[in-house]
Every structure is written in C-alpha cells, then in structure tokens.
Design a protein around this motif. Sequence first.
Motif, mmCIF file in Angstrom:
data_model
loop_
_atom_site.group_PDB
_atom_site.id
_atom_site.type_symbol
_atom_site.label_atom_id
_atom_site.label_comp_id
_atom_site.label_asym_id
_atom_site.label_seq_id
_atom_site.Cartn_x
_atom_site.Cartn_y
_atom_site.Cartn_z
ATOM 1 N N HIS A 116 -38.297 30.372 15.111
ATOM 2 C CA HIS A 116 -37.158 29.534 14.741
ATOM 3 C C HIS A 116 -37.598 28.295 13.979
ATOM 4 C CE1 HIS A 116 -34.748 32.069 17.174
ATOM 5 N NE2 HIS A 116 -35.461 31.817 18.245
ATOM 6 N N ILE A 117 -38.824 28.281 13.551
ATOM 7 C CA ILE A 117 -39.385 27.066 12.966
ATOM 8 C C ILE A 117 -38.592 26.617 11.747
ATOM 9 C CG2 ILE A 117 -41.070 28.137 11.418
ATOM 10 C CD1 ILE A 117 -43.064 26.059 12.703
ATOM 11 N N LYS A 118 -38.029 27.582 11.026
ATOM 12 C CA LYS A 118 -37.192 27.269 9.862
ATOM 13 C C LYS A 118 -36.063 26.331 10.227
ATOM 14 C CE LYS A 118 -35.926 31.254 8.221
ATOM 15 N NZ LYS A 118 -35.314 32.383 7.574
ATOM 16 N N TRP A 119 -35.436 26.635 11.365
ATOM 17 C CA TRP A 119 -34.264 25.842 11.772
ATOM 18 C C TRP A 119 -34.681 24.461 12.240
ATOM 19 C CZ3 TRP A 119 -30.146 27.647 9.791
ATOM 20 C CH2 TRP A 119 -30.047 29.013 9.547
ATOM 21 N N LEU A 120 -35.869 24.398 12.867
ATOM 22 C CA LEU A 120 -36.359 23.090 13.290
ATOM 23 C C LEU A 120 -36.661 22.229 12.067
ATOM 24 C CD1 LEU A 120 -38.711 24.115 16.223
ATOM 25 C CD2 LEU A 120 -36.338 23.388 16.285
ATOM 26 N N LEU A 121 -37.187 22.884 11.053
ATOM 27 C CA LEU A 121 -37.460 22.191 9.800
ATOM 28 C C LEU A 121 -36.165 21.677 9.194
ATOM 29 C CD1 LEU A 121 -40.379 22.269 8.862
ATOM 30 C CD2 LEU A 121 -39.660 23.736 7.015
ATOM 31 N N ALA A 123 -33.497 20.957 10.773
ATOM 32 C CA ALA A 123 -33.020 19.833 11.579
ATOM 33 C C ALA A 123 -33.596 18.532 11.051
ATOM 34 C CB ALA A 123 -33.415 20.026 13.038
ATOM 35 N N MET A 124 -34.889 18.581 10.742
ATOM 36 C CA MET A 124 -35.553 17.372 10.294
ATOM 37 C C MET A 124 -35.060 16.929 8.918
ATOM 38 S SD MET A 124 -39.451 16.913 10.999
ATOM 39 C CE MET A 124 -40.208 15.617 10.134
ATOM 40 N N VAL A 125 -34.918 17.904 8.026
ATOM 41 C CA VAL A 125 -34.481 17.575 6.671
ATOM 42 C C VAL A 125 -33.056 17.025 6.688
ATOM 43 C CG1 VAL A 125 -33.964 18.530 4.412
ATOM 44 C CG2 VAL A 125 -36.033 19.235 5.598
ATOM 45 N N PHE B 99 -33.772 25.205 22.652
ATOM 46 C CA PHE B 99 -33.794 25.178 21.192
ATOM 47 C C PHE B 99 -32.849 24.112 20.654
ATOM 48 C CE2 PHE B 99 -32.068 26.655 17.119
ATOM 49 C CZ PHE B 99 -33.231 26.616 16.380
ATOM 50 N N TRP B 103 -33.790 20.875 18.522
ATOM 51 C CA TRP B 103 -33.155 20.689 17.209
ATOM 52 C C TRP B 103 -32.571 19.285 17.104
ATOM 53 C CZ3 TRP B 103 -29.101 19.725 13.998
ATOM 54 C CH2 TRP B 103 -29.126 20.344 12.745
ATOM 55 N N LEU B 106 -35.248 16.535 16.893
ATOM 56 C CA LEU B 106 -35.795 16.374 15.550
ATOM 57 C C LEU B 106 -34.758 15.762 14.610
ATOM 58 C CD1 LEU B 106 -37.711 19.749 15.210
ATOM 59 C CD2 LEU B 106 -38.719 17.481 15.246
ATOM 60 N N PHE B 107 -33.505 16.178 14.780
ATOM 61 C CA PHE B 107 -32.437 15.722 13.896
ATOM 62 C C PHE B 107 -32.236 14.213 14.008
ATOM 63 C CE2 PHE B 107 -27.900 14.852 13.261
ATOM 64 C CZ PHE B 107 -27.745 15.296 11.969
ATOM 65 N N SER B 110 -35.607 12.146 13.267
ATOM 66 C CA SER B 110 -35.992 11.916 11.868
ATOM 67 C C SER B 110 -35.011 10.964 11.203
ATOM 68 C CB SER B 110 -36.105 13.233 11.113
ATOM 69 O OG SER B 110 -34.989 14.025 11.334
ATOM 70 N N GLY B 154 -34.300 14.762 1.041
ATOM 71 C CA GLY B 154 -34.292 16.112 1.609
ATOM 72 C C GLY B 154 -34.960 17.104 0.677
ATOM 73 N N MET B 157 -38.735 16.962 0.822
ATOM 74 C CA MET B 157 -39.295 17.595 2.018
ATOM 75 C C MET B 157 -39.292 19.103 1.870
ATOM 76 S SD MET B 157 -37.800 15.329 5.125
ATOM 77 C CE MET B 157 -38.994 15.957 6.286
ATOM 78 N N HIS B 163 -40.106 25.887 0.991
ATOM 79 C CA HIS B 163 -39.130 26.822 1.529
ATOM 80 C C HIS B 163 -38.350 27.536 0.455
ATOM 81 C CE1 HIS B 163 -38.136 27.535 5.756
ATOM 82 N NE2 HIS B 163 -39.286 26.887 5.840
#
Lengths: 142, 208
Positions: A116-121, A123-125, B99, B103, B106-107, B110, B154, B157, B163
């Motif tokens: 799920h690392i994509k989704w965590l990423l 979240a940060m973005v 999860f 999430w 981090l949300f 950040s 964004g 990043m 990605h």
Amino acid sequence: MNAVIAAVSQAFLGLASGLAVGSGLVAFLVVLDVIPRLAQISGTSTRGADLEMAVVTGAVFWTVTDLFGLTVPGPSWPLIFIGLLTGGFVGMMAAALTEVLNVFPITARRLRMEIHIKWLLAAMVIGKVLGSLFDWLYFRTH
Amino acid sequence: MQPTIYLRLRKRVRLPRGKPVLLGDIAQLLTEPEWEGPLLELELHRPDRMDGNLVLIDILSVISKIKTLHSDAEIETFGEPHTLVEVYTKRKPTNVVAFIIVWLLLFFGSGLAIMNFHEDVSMPEVHQRIVYLLTGQTVEHPYWLQIPYSFGLGLGMVIFFNHVFKKKINEEPSPLDVEMFKYEESVHHYVVTEEYRKLAERKRGRRR
C-alpha cells in the motif's frame, strides 16, 4: 586608511560567508541527490554539468537581484509559472529528505504495508499540497 | 569415480508453517539424474515453535545431511553460504484501521511539516519579495505565486518518487524502490548474523 581596511575586511568577510553559504547549498543538494534524479528522469544524464551550472547561476542571479533590489515592473501572470517551479523544487527537496531519513521503507515494513506504499505516498503529497494551501489561503489571512 | 553434486542455495525462501524444509525448497542442484529425485526430497529441518519464524539453514548442515545419503559424493557449492527460511502462517490481510491511521498520520504530519518549514524560512516574506522583484508591486498575499507554488510542491514530490513516469521513460527503479531494497538487504544481513549467533549459542549450550 581606516576606510580602506574596513572595506577590505568587509569584502573578505563577504567573500568568506558567501563561500560558506554557497558550498552549504551545493552540499545539501548533493546529499539529497536531487540533480542526478532530475537528470535521470529527463534523460539528460550526460549534461549533468549544465544542470549544476543552472543551480549556480540561479543562486547567483537571485542573490544579486535580491540584494540590490533590482525590480522590474511586470504583469502578474508569470508568477503562476514561478510559483509552480519554486514549489516543484521545494517538493523535491521535501521528498528527497524523507528518502534520506528512510521514513517509508521502515513505516511500510513495520506495519506490513509494503503493497500500500503508493497510498501512503499519496497521503504525504496531498497532505503537503493541502497544508500549503491552508497555510496561504486561511492561516495567514485570519 | 564418485559423481559430483553441484549445489546453489537460495538467499531467502518462504515456506508455510508445519512444512519441513526440503533440500529442493532451498537449493538448485545439478547432479546425476537418478540422484536428483531423492536429493530434492531430502529433509533438512523441521521448524518448530522454538525456532521462531526465521530459520537459518547453513551450508555445512546441508552438506552433512547430503553425506548421510551419499557419503562419497563430491559436493560443489556456489552462491550463498546459507539460506534464510521464513516460516509464515497464513498471510494476514492489512489491518484497515492501522492503514487509515498511518495514512492520516502522514497526511496531517506532512501538512504541519510544510507549514513549519514556511515559518522557518520566512516563506511569506520571500514570496512578497519575489513578487516585488518581478512586478514592482508590494502584495501582502501573493496568491498568483502561492497557489501554483502549492501544486508545484506536490508535483515535485511526485516527480522525485518517479510515480508518474515510472514505466514510460525507463526501467530504472525509483529512489523509493532502491531504498526499500537497501533496507531489506540490511534487515536480511542483520537477521543472518543474529541467527548465526543464536546457533553458536545453542551449540555451546549443548556441549555443556
């Protein structure tokens, strides 16, 4: 005589501090591997030296414009592009910094969330974008 | 002349709990066709609860087991001197609540971090300065700069983590992929070292 000594010592001090700050900036960029990354993505690995020159000329140019207050009257719309570019730069620094600190591999592995690392990423973005918008549009105006 | 067994241990293997570790699970081998079947089925170890979920199979123990089957065989080994066997019970699906919490962590984290950063570097003043230098006007809230700046943030990043352009441009892994790999390698290295230490300790205990 005193004026000359003052001028020379000031010039020396300025040169020395500029050297320190400049090498600091470059060292920071090197540690974060931002330039190789950009070269790799854009397929310009062979022109790495030119990209480095872009950083150096950019730093010198904006230092000079800033310190001497060199302003030109102009329209507002180019600011959109300047904003996108400066934001992009800061975003890359932020991303590179989490990278260096190994935040993601450790979090994902500890919590068994590698897939799920994509989704965590994401979240940060998204958090950064909305946090920044909140900062400018609400926090600083209320 | 005695036949030769060429042996290459795998680095890391995952096996379900309760299944014995067979030579065929952890190694590739090359030998006389009539020897191959029984060798692949050769049982090396039966993991019990005491072993935990990681079991280290050392090349020396593999060789001594093979010698019980073919005492005169020549054994040539390549690659890893040990295999790490990960014994897994049914893979648990990711905990949805955990999860979501991560999430959100981090949300909001950040978001806070970027605001702290803006404060630290006096970003509003810098933005006002840039606008003044470029347009000659003093604007208290230069939204024309700040809103695109936020989206650029964004974008930068995403570009860094590769990605969007992942498959399109090249097959090179993103820094995140490399970081994940390096981290797993370090963990693997640590675990192997630790398992060897435990092994030595157990041997010493037995000798006493």
